[in-house]
Design an enzyme around this catalytic site. Structure first.
Site, PDB file in Angstrom:
ATOM      1  N   LEU A  71       0.839  -1.200   0.000  1.00  0.00           N
ATOM      2  CA  LEU A  71       0.000   0.000   0.000  1.00  0.00           C
ATOM      3  C   LEU A  71       0.874   1.249   0.000  1.00  0.00           C
ATOM      4  O   LEU A  71       1.892   1.303   0.675  1.00  0.00           O
ATOM      5  CB  LEU A  71      -0.927   0.006   1.218  1.00  0.00           C
ATOM      6  CG  LEU A  71      -1.859  -1.205   1.360  1.00  0.00           C
ATOM      7  CD1 LEU A  71      -2.779  -1.017   2.549  1.00  0.00           C
ATOM      8  CD2 LEU A  71      -2.668  -1.434   0.087  1.00  0.00           C
ATOM      9  N   GLY A 111       2.712  -9.192   6.271  1.00  0.00           N
ATOM     10  CA  GLY A 111       3.192  -8.267   7.296  1.00  0.00           C
ATOM     11  C   GLY A 111       2.849  -6.836   6.968  1.00  0.00           C
ATOM     12  O   GLY A 111       2.772  -6.466   5.804  1.00  0.00           O
ATOM     13  N   GLY A 112       2.637  -6.040   8.001  1.00  0.00           N
ATOM     14  CA  GLY A 112       2.376  -4.615   7.827  1.00  0.00           C
ATOM     15  C   GLY A 112       1.317  -4.348   6.782  1.00  0.00           C
ATOM     16  O   GLY A 112       0.186  -4.823   6.876  1.00  0.00           O
ATOM     17  N   ASP A 113       1.693  -3.596   5.759  1.00  0.00           N
ATOM     18  CA  ASP A 113       0.764  -3.271   4.664  1.00  0.00           C
ATOM     19  C   ASP A 113       1.151  -4.018   3.397  1.00  0.00           C
ATOM     20  O   ASP A 113       0.897  -3.550   2.291  1.00  0.00           O
ATOM     21  CB  ASP A 113       0.724  -1.766   4.430  1.00  0.00           C
ATOM     22  CG  ASP A 113       2.074  -1.194   4.024  1.00  0.00           C
ATOM     23  OD1 ASP A 113       3.102  -1.873   4.246  1.00  0.00           O
ATOM     24  OD2 ASP A 113       2.112  -0.072   3.492  1.00  0.00           O
ATOM     25  N   GLU A 114       1.765  -5.187   3.564  1.00  0.00           N
ATOM     26  CA  GLU A 114       2.207  -5.986   2.418  1.00  0.00           C
ATOM     27  C   GLU A 114       1.343  -7.240   2.264  1.00  0.00           C
ATOM     28  O   GLU A 114       1.144  -7.986   3.225  1.00  0.00           O
ATOM     29  CB  GLU A 114       3.673  -6.395   2.588  1.00  0.00           C
ATOM     30  CG  GLU A 114       4.627  -5.219   2.564  1.00  0.00           C
ATOM     31  CD  GLU A 114       6.061  -5.647   2.778  1.00  0.00           C
ATOM     32  OE1 GLU A 114       6.948  -4.912   2.295  1.00  0.00           O
ATOM     33  OE2 GLU A 114       6.311  -6.686   3.435  1.00  0.00           O
TER      34      GLU A 114
END
Length: 194
Positions: A71, A111-114
């Protein structure tokens, strides 16, 4: 329990419900293989599915594709609107990603925005680009979360098997590299690995 002499003795009967143990084991396995926030497969389950897809594609002489989706500007949303809004945004993104692919494909959060999307079968590498374009369009539609109108864009890196890698780690790594190329090319686009 009374014995033949009329004295009382204690007895303990243990019922072991195998179905309960199996249900708990299945739940633990599910939790180990899925992202808690989005309920999507995590990196572990993605690698397993990708490995299986590579084996099948190798046997059948077909192609698969990996889309590495990151993102754009998510940190700014988290920093300015808070993690609660950021979490709801990630959940909305997960739903949009799922809606933009076939049920035979895998959408995972690593993970995170991945996110990584495994396209289980593509006829041509160009088909993966078409799908990446559909993913971008699905993410671009406005979102309203707690009276905040949000617009999400993403940068996507695309790899295909067998051209861009013969194994799981290489396909994901090369898709990640292509995603960074998409970021350098102005974000909100997709790039094939070269």
């Amino acid at each position: 329990i009374h014995d033949q002499h009329g004295t009382t003795s204690g007895a303990v009967i243990v019922f072991h419900d195998v179905s309960v143990a199996r249900a708990i084991e299945a739940e633990m396995s599910h939790l180990a293989q899925h992202d808690i926030l989005t309920k999507l497969p995590n990196r572990t389950l993605l690698q397993d599915r990708l490995s299986q897809a590579i084996t099948t594609a190798g046997r059948n002489g077909t192609r698969i594709a990996v889309l590495f989706v990151d993102l754009d500007g998510f940190k700014h949303i988290n920093d300015s609107l808070g993690h609660a809004i950021g979490d709801r945004l990630l959940q909305s993104v997960a739903k949009r990603l799922l809606a933009s692919v076939r049920t035979s494909d895998t959408v995972s959060r690593i993970g995170g925005d991945e996110f990584v999307v495994l396209l289980s079968e593509v006829a041509h590498a160009g088909d993966a680009g078409v799908k990446a374009g559909k993913v971008l369009a699905a993410l671009n539609a406005p979102l309203e979360i707690d009276q905040h109108n949000l617009r999400v864009t993403a940068s996507i890196g695309v790899t295909t098997y067998p051209e861009d890698g013969q194994e799981t780690a290489m396909l994901i790594k090369n898709a990640d590299l292509a995603m960074y190329q998409a970021k350098e090319n102005g974000r909100n686009n997709y790039q094939f690995f070269e």
